[in-house]
Design a protein around this motif. Structure first.
Motif, short mmCIF file in Angstrom:
data_model
loop_
_atom_site.label_atom_id
_atom_site.label_comp_id
_atom_site.label_asym_id
_atom_site.label_seq_id
_atom_site.Cartn_x
_atom_site.Cartn_y
_atom_site.Cartn_z
N SER A 1 25.54 9.96 0.21
CA SER A 1 25.63 10.93 -0.64
C SER A 1 25.52 10.08 -2.31
CB SER A 1 27.07 11.21 -0.60
OG SER A 1 27.33 12.70 0.50
N ALA A 2 26.03 8.72 -2.02
CA ALA A 2 26.45 7.57 -2.90
C ALA A 2 24.33 7.07 -3.31
CB ALA A 2 26.67 6.36 -2.21
N MET A 3 23.68 7.33 -2.78
CA MET A 3 22.44 7.10 -2.95
C MET A 3 21.34 8.49 -3.42
SD MET A 3 18.88 7.49 0.11
CE MET A 3 19.14 8.93 -0.27
N TYR A 4 22.30 9.61 -3.69
CA TYR A 4 21.53 10.52 -4.49
C TYR A 4 22.46 10.71 -5.23
CZ TYR A 4 18.60 12.73 -0.61
OH TYR A 4 18.22 13.30 0.82
N GLU A 5 23.95 10.19 -5.42
CA GLU A 5 24.23 10.02 -7.13
C GLU A 5 23.30 9.31 -7.65
OE1 GLU A 5 29.45 9.29 -8.69
OE2 GLU A 5 28.71 9.59 -6.84
N ALA A 6 23.16 8.08 -7.62
CA ALA A 6 22.33 7.13 -7.79
C ALA A 6 20.89 7.16 -8.17
CB ALA A 6 22.63 5.56 -6.96
N THR A 7 20.27 7.37 -7.34
CA THR A 7 18.87 8.29 -7.54
C THR A 7 18.59 9.98 -8.27
OG1 THR A 7 18.57 9.17 -5.63
CG2 THR A 7 18.43 6.97 -5.83
N SER B 1 5.64 9.77 -7.53
CA SER B 1 5.90 10.05 -8.60
C SER B 1 7.53 9.84 -9.24
CB SER B 1 4.94 11.51 -9.02
OG SER B 1 5.58 12.48 -8.26
N ASP B 2 8.63 10.30 -8.00
CA ASP B 2 9.36 10.35 -8.13
C ASP B 2 11.01 9.18 -8.43
OD1 ASP B 2 9.25 10.24 -5.47
OD2 ASP B 2 10.34 11.73 -5.41
N MET B 3 9.88 8.21 -8.67
CA MET B 3 10.85 6.86 -8.06
C MET B 3 9.91 5.69 -8.52
SD MET B 3 10.72 6.90 -3.98
CE MET B 3 10.84 8.62 -3.40
N ASN B 4 10.77 4.57 -8.79
CA ASN B 4 10.20 3.79 -9.33
C ASN B 4 10.77 2.36 -8.53
OD1 ASN B 4 12.60 3.35 -10.72
ND2 ASN B 4 11.03 4.35 -12.55
N TYR B 5 10.75 0.98 -9.67
CA TYR B 5 11.54 0.30 -8.40
C TYR B 5 13.47 -0.77 -8.54
CZ TYR B 5 12.52 -4.99 -7.31
OH TYR B 5 13.35 -5.70 -7.41
N GLN B 6 13.22 0.42 -9.70
CA GLN B 6 14.21 0.41 -9.85
C GLN B 6 14.87 0.89 -9.75
OE1 GLN B 6 15.78 -1.92 -12.84
NE2 GLN B 6 17.99 -0.77 -11.95
N PRO C 1 0.44 -1.18 -0.49
CA PRO C 1 0.10 0.31 -0.52
C PRO C 1 0.91 1.14 -0.41
CG PRO C 1 0.09 -1.04 2.02
CD PRO C 1 0.36 -1.62 1.12
N GLY C 2 0.84 2.12 -0.99
CA GLY C 2 1.46 3.49 -1.23
C GLY C 2 2.86 3.20 -1.22
N LEU C 3 3.04 2.51 -1.17
CA LEU C 3 5.41 2.04 -0.99
C LEU C 3 5.63 1.65 -3.11
CD1 LEU C 3 5.17 0.33 1.82
CD2 LEU C 3 6.35 2.53 1.70
N VAL C 4 6.37 1.76 -3.56
CA VAL C 4 6.98 1.00 -4.52
C VAL C 4 6.89 -0.51 -4.67
CG1 VAL C 4 8.80 0.77 -6.14
CG2 VAL C 4 8.14 3.01 -4.96
N ASP C 5 6.68 -0.74 -5.33
CA ASP C 5 7.13 -2.41 -5.38
C ASP C 5 7.60 -2.29 -6.94
OD1 ASP C 5 4.69 -2.79 -6.95
OD2 ASP C 5 3.49 -2.84 -5.17
#
Length: 438
Positions: free
Chosen positions: A243-249, A194-199, A182-186
């Motif tokens: 920092s690594a997360m923000y760079e990857a996303t 709207s700004d993220m997905n499974y990948q 519910p309400g989460l990326v799967d």
């Protein structure tokens, strides 16, 4: 034994330790021999030496630990096989304690004729020091046992780092892959995002995972009795992970919450397993609580702070401390509501994980929901989760999903706690405590 193997016309390989005096084995020697034997087998197989392990012999007693295995020479000459044994000794950090020998088809030890240095003085051939009794046996034994003990502790830490890092990554991916949520990326939906997905989450997880090992290592290495001093160390690594997360996303915040919660979990496990081989829920929670002592009052009650985080704004409005409060409690929601759902579960599946998620979400004041909406919406969401948990069917399950969609809310805090629950379950299961006793 060598002669018996020779009767079959086969050479054999053996492993033993150069322990002076008697007894030649104790708990430390046995542990060291176990590590050496595993490494010796890997070295032989990596060099494509064909071992007949079904006919191997392993003896562990006070007379000395010993391993013997017949082998097929195949394309190797005896000289080439002897080189493999010598390379193993030379490349091992404590190789001078080890005898990796080759016996020919007649059961006779195959020698290269090379002399070995004394492992204690490293100046004269070992045979000379032994013949002249240059060193006291107890001095040699103390030296060996100290080195062996340190080596075993290093190997234990390295093995735990690999295992715990793997559990953390598995837990995060298990929560992510749970579908539908519910309400989460799967796997099939972006939920209320709207700004993220499974990948995006796959990329983010790959970016933060390399830091898991460092968090466990810090736990093993930390030697201050004041565990509040560990928090800056954990956060230092956490900031690098972010920092690594923000760079990857491309600057999307996918996993900032789990970076904090899993960072604490990995450090706490490192600290715990540096002192014992057994996982204890009570001790694990105690470490988390000591690290995060008074964390909410220290960090969320500063009325003069000019710029506040989303979590701090929610605390001011509703009084809920979010991830900080959960950490300060020693992960109360995880242990009071999440983990009991997994007690006795031998293998995870979607149904049991969904029920675990609902148990967490029904009892968690999720600041992600409060940030997107209000206390009334949060209350309705928790009520729907309780209904779904009490009567787990498609209708009640869909009601939670539809409500999250209509209100555009995402229970990300509860998802993070599910990942922590899965991680702790994996550690307990690996430690042989399916009953979850303290």
């Amino acid at each position: 034994m060598k002669r018996q193997i020779a009767l079959k016309g086969l050479p054999s390989l053996s492993l033993s330790l150069n322990v002076p005096g008697f007894p030649k084995s104790n708990a430390t020697v046995k542990a060291f021999f176990g590590y050496c034997l595993q490494e010796f087998k890997y070295a032989l197989k990596a060099n494509q030496v064909n071992l007949i392990e079904t006919d191997s012999i392993e003896i562990v007693d006070v007379a000395g630990d010993f391993y013997l295995v017949p082998c097929y020479p195949g394309r190797f000459t005896l000289k080439e096989m002897k080189v493999v044994c010598e390379d193993f000794e030379q490349n091992h950090p404590l190789g001078r304690f080890i005898d990796a020998d080759l016996n020919d088809q007649d059961g006779v030890s195959f020698s290269s004729g090379k002399s070995k240095l004394c492992f204690f003085c490293l100046e004269r051939p070992a045979i000379e020091c032994r013949r002249e009794k240059a060193h006291e046996p107890e001095e040699l034994r103390s030296f060996m046992f100290l080195k062996m003990d340190y080596y075993c502790r290093q190997q234990h830490e390295a093995a735990m780092i690999k295992k715990l890092s793997s559990f953390a990554q598995q837990a995060i991916l298990s929560e992510l892959s749970l579908t539908p949520k519910p309400g989460l990326v799967d796997k099939f939906s972006n939920g209320s995002h709207s700004d993220m997905n499974y990948q995006t989450f796959i990329d983010s997880t790959a970016a933060i995972s390399p830091w898991f090992a460092e968090l466990v290592h810090e736990g093993f290495s930390f030697n201050d009795n004041d565990l509040t001093k560990a928090l800056p160390l954990i956060r230092n690594i956490g900031l690098r992970m972010e920092s690594a997360m923000y760079e990857a996303t491309q600057n999307v915040n996918t996993q900032k919450g789990i970076v904090f919660l899993m960072g604490l979990s990995l450090f706490a496990c490192g600290r715990l397993f540096s002192q014992t081989d057994q996982f204890s829920i009570e001790e694990f929670r105690g470490i988390i609580q000591d690290i995060c002592k008074d964390l909410v009052s220290k960090e969320m009650t500063d009325s003069l702070k000019m710029v506040k985080s989303h979590g701090e704004d929610i605390f001011d409005q509703h009084g809920f401390g979010g991830a900080r409060a959960e950490a300060e409690s020693g992960f109360a929601t995880v242990f009071d509501f999440g983990l009991p759902r997994l007690a006795g579960v031998a293998k995870l599946n979607d149904e049991v994980l969904l029920q675990t998620f609902f148990a967490i979400a029904a009892n968690n004041n999720d600041t992600n929901i409060l940030y997107r909406s209000n206390a009334e919406v949060s209350g309705v969401f928790k009520h729907l989760c309780k209904n779904a948990l009490a009567d787990f069917n498609d209708q009640n399950y869909s009601a939670v999903i539809d409500f999250c969609k209509s209100e555009n809310i995402s229970p990300g805090g509860s998802a993070d706690l599910l990942a922590v629950t899965i991680f702790v379950w994996s550690v307990i299961k690996a430690n042989g405590q399916l009953g979850f006793t303290n």
